[in-house]
Enzyme design. Structure first.
Site, PDB file in Angstrom:
ATOM      1  N   GLU A  34       0.908  -1.294  -0.096  1.00 31.95           N
ATOM      2  CA  GLU A  34       0.094   0.036   0.051  1.00 31.95           C
ATOM      3  C   GLU A  34       0.912   1.184  -0.029  1.00 31.95           C
ATOM      4  OE1 GLU A  34      -4.146   0.818   1.272  1.00 31.95           O
ATOM      5  OE2 GLU A  34      -3.519  -0.742   2.811  1.00 31.95           O
ATOM      6  N   TYR A 106       0.264  -7.850  -2.086  1.00 29.38           N
ATOM      7  CA  TYR A 106      -0.640  -7.332  -1.477  1.00 29.38           C
ATOM      8  C   TYR A 106      -1.970  -7.699  -2.198  1.00 29.38           C
ATOM      9  CZ  TYR A 106      -3.932  -3.325  -0.288  1.00 29.38           C
ATOM     10  OH  TYR A 106      -4.808  -2.490   0.346  1.00 29.38           O
ATOM     11  N   ASP A 147       0.642  -8.548   2.767  1.00 28.77           N
ATOM     12  CA  ASP A 147      -0.938  -8.501   3.397  1.00 28.77           C
ATOM     13  C   ASP A 147      -1.513  -9.325   2.308  1.00 28.77           C
ATOM     14  OD1 ASP A 147      -3.181  -7.584   3.989  1.00 28.77           O
ATOM     15  OD2 ASP A 147      -2.905  -5.494   3.477  1.00 28.77           O
ATOM     16  N   ASN A 149      -4.693 -10.058   3.090  1.00 27.35           N
ATOM     17  CA  ASN A 149      -6.197  -9.683   3.564  1.00 27.35           C
ATOM     18  C   ASN A 149      -7.093 -10.983   3.490  1.00 27.35           C
ATOM     19  OD1 ASN A 149      -6.986  -6.940   3.623  1.00 27.35           O
ATOM     20  ND2 ASN A 149      -6.298  -6.755   1.451  1.00 27.35           N
ATOM     21  N   ASP A 247      -2.374   1.488   9.982  1.00 24.96           N
ATOM     22  CA  ASP A 247      -3.250   0.627  10.968  1.00 24.96           C
ATOM     23  C   ASP A 247      -2.837  -1.059  10.616  1.00 24.96           C
ATOM     24  OD1 ASP A 247      -3.848   0.306   8.029  1.00 24.96           O
ATOM     25  OD2 ASP A 247      -6.122   0.874   8.097  1.00 24.96           O
TER      26      ASP A 247
END
Length: 257
Positions: A34, A106, A147, A149, A247
């Site tokens: 990101e 990602y 990441d 997700n 975050d």
């Protein structure tokens, strides 16, 4: 060797946080996700001053991945996940670093679900699984890291009953993750901490970090050629409490030489 992953949620906006963490943690290899910056806006000079060289695959406003290395050469192998030449999202990059093929990814979020974004996520996951199978054929040390997700199990999410319809926890998404693992990959965190509650992401809302109401969505998957070298792993939780931070928390593993 210490290898880390960190979804920075905007590499330029969070640059002071990233540089502070690099200085304190001193990982040898870092995968970033990101970036939220086009390639020409990647802060290479600041990264170099911090002692790292880098390769990156940027994108205006969204996505973006990078691999950083300290005192190690980075030999880029490829960028962009094979399988869909029309997919222009910057979510994947591969490089040889210190004799290890590092695959920084990602994976799409997929929300709202069901819908086109979930469909894209599952197709992307399928392409990743196909690429991962090819990587295992090379018989070289490989780490799929970033990441994802995905919360693989109920242990990986605070109050899982609230997430049953979310694209990060839907049955078909978790099944895709487990199908990937079944090829022969090792979830590094779960190898060392099979029953421990470990979170890598805390929402900015509802004091999630203060309440330890998190998710484990940042993962290291190790190929059979390297999983035996795993000696430590952890999450730098304190970074989530810094001012103007991401975050996500940095997550890391340590490998025997």
């Amino acid at each position: 060797m210490k290898v880390a992953t960190y979804n920075v949620n905007g590499v330029n906006g969070r640059l002071p946080v990233l540089l502070r963490w690099l200085d304190e943690a001193k990982p040898d290899v870092v995968c970033l996700q990101e970036l939220k910056a086009p390639s020409e806006k990647f802060p290479l000079e600041a990264i170099n001053v911090a002692g790292y060289n880098a390769i990156w695959h940027g994108q205006q406003r969204w996505n973006g991945v990078a691999i950083l290395a300290r005192s190690l050469e980075i030999e880029e192998v490829g960028r962009g996940l094979p399988g869909d030449p029309e997919d222009t999202q910057s979510r994947y990059i591969e490089a040889m670093v210190g004799g290890i093929l590092i695959c920084c990814l990602y994976l799409p979020n997929g929300n709202p679900a069901p819908g086109p974004k979930l469909d894209y996520k599952l197709k992307w996951f399928d392409r990743l699984t196909q690429r991962a199978a090819k990587l295992l054929e090379f018989n070289t040390p490989v780490i799929l890291v970033g990441d994802f997700n995905v919360m693989p199990t109920e242990l990986d999410v605070y109050k899982p009953e609230r997430w049953v319809d979310d694209a990060l926890f839907r049955p078909e998404v978790r099944a895709a993750f487990h199908n990937l693992i079944a090829q022969g990959w090792t979830d590094a965190i779960r190898k060392l901490y099979p029953d421990k509650i470990i979170y890598t992401f805390f929402d900015y809302f509802r004091n999630a970090y203060q309440r330890n109401a998190g998710l484990r969505i940042d993962h290291f998957l190790l190929s059979p050629q390297i999983e035996g070298k795993l000696k430590a792993a952890g999450v730098d939780l304190e970074v989530r409490g810094w001012e103007k931070t991401s975050d996500h928390c940095p997550v890391w593993i340590e490998l025997k030489k």
